[in-house]
Design an enzyme around this catalytic site. Sequence first.
Site, short mmCIF file in Angstrom:
data_model
loop_
_atom_site.label_atom_id
_atom_site.label_comp_id
_atom_site.label_asym_id
_atom_site.label_seq_id
_atom_site.Cartn_x
_atom_site.Cartn_y
_atom_site.Cartn_z
N CYS A 120 0.84 -1.20 0.00
CA CYS A 120 0.00 0.00 0.00
C CYS A 120 0.87 1.26 0.00
CB CYS A 120 -0.92 -0.01 1.22
SG CYS A 120 -2.20 1.27 1.18
N CYS A 121 1.90 1.27 0.85
CA CYS A 121 2.81 2.42 0.89
C CYS A 121 3.56 2.58 -0.42
CB CYS A 121 3.81 2.26 2.04
SG CYS A 121 3.12 2.57 3.67
N CYS A 203 -1.21 8.47 7.23
CA CYS A 203 -2.55 8.17 6.72
C CYS A 203 -3.48 7.83 7.88
CB CYS A 203 -2.49 7.00 5.74
SG CYS A 203 -1.53 7.35 4.26
N CYS A 206 -3.62 4.17 9.20
CA CYS A 206 -2.43 3.56 9.80
C CYS A 206 -1.79 4.40 10.90
CB CYS A 206 -1.39 3.27 8.72
SG CYS A 206 -1.95 2.14 7.43
N CYS A 229 7.40 4.01 6.20
CA CYS A 229 6.64 3.80 4.96
C CYS A 229 7.54 3.34 3.82
CB CYS A 229 5.92 5.08 4.57
SG CYS A 229 7.01 6.47 4.20
#
Length: 234
Positions: A120-121, A203, A206, A229
Amino acid sequence: MLTYETWEENDVSFSKEDETKGALSVLSWAYKEYKSEIVYACSFGVEGMVLLHLINQVNPSAKVVFLDTNVHFQETYELIQKVRERFPSLNIIEKQPKLTLDEQDKLHGDKLWESNPNLCCKIRKILPLEESLANEKAWISGLRREQSETRKHTKFINQDHRFQSIKVCPLIHWTWKEVWRYVYKHSLPYNPLHDIGYPSIGCEKCTLPVGEGGDSRDGRWAGKVKTECGLHYQ
């Protein structure tokens, strides 16, 4: 010009005795060295407010890139607008990932930040920063040595192997208290989440608040081995 390809341990000396612990000197050197080929990657945390104020003194039209993952806190987006009003000459770019959240869900499943936070990062932060740095010689970061074990050896000027660039870190010697002292002294805007237990803000999916006495990054990816990240890995 000092570049990733021509890197050598530089002997550029920056005095740490002024109010900014060398930060203004580092920024002045960086903008003289790289001119328009340098960008500040800003997450709009409290360190970012300090750097934006300093950068505005050195180069009021500097490029600033915000990696808009589309899952930031609403407070972060509101802060960006306040910064635009405070520093109208700064060129603030909100960089979007190539995939929308719906497209990401279709390709990788729902809630990728839970099932595979590293991927995702990569999709929402690392690849967009790679694109942002493609035509730059250097970038500026708000890393401080005090923040974590992984950051305690950061230098003012770094050879960044992850992005094959030069990474400039003006705030390495600043403490958390000094950052806030500067913010209050200059009446800088900041994210109100800092006032309710969020020392480090990423985010929304998270980031959690941190208990008293906790590490400043304990709220990032809480419950997972992950602590970064990926932007600052070497």
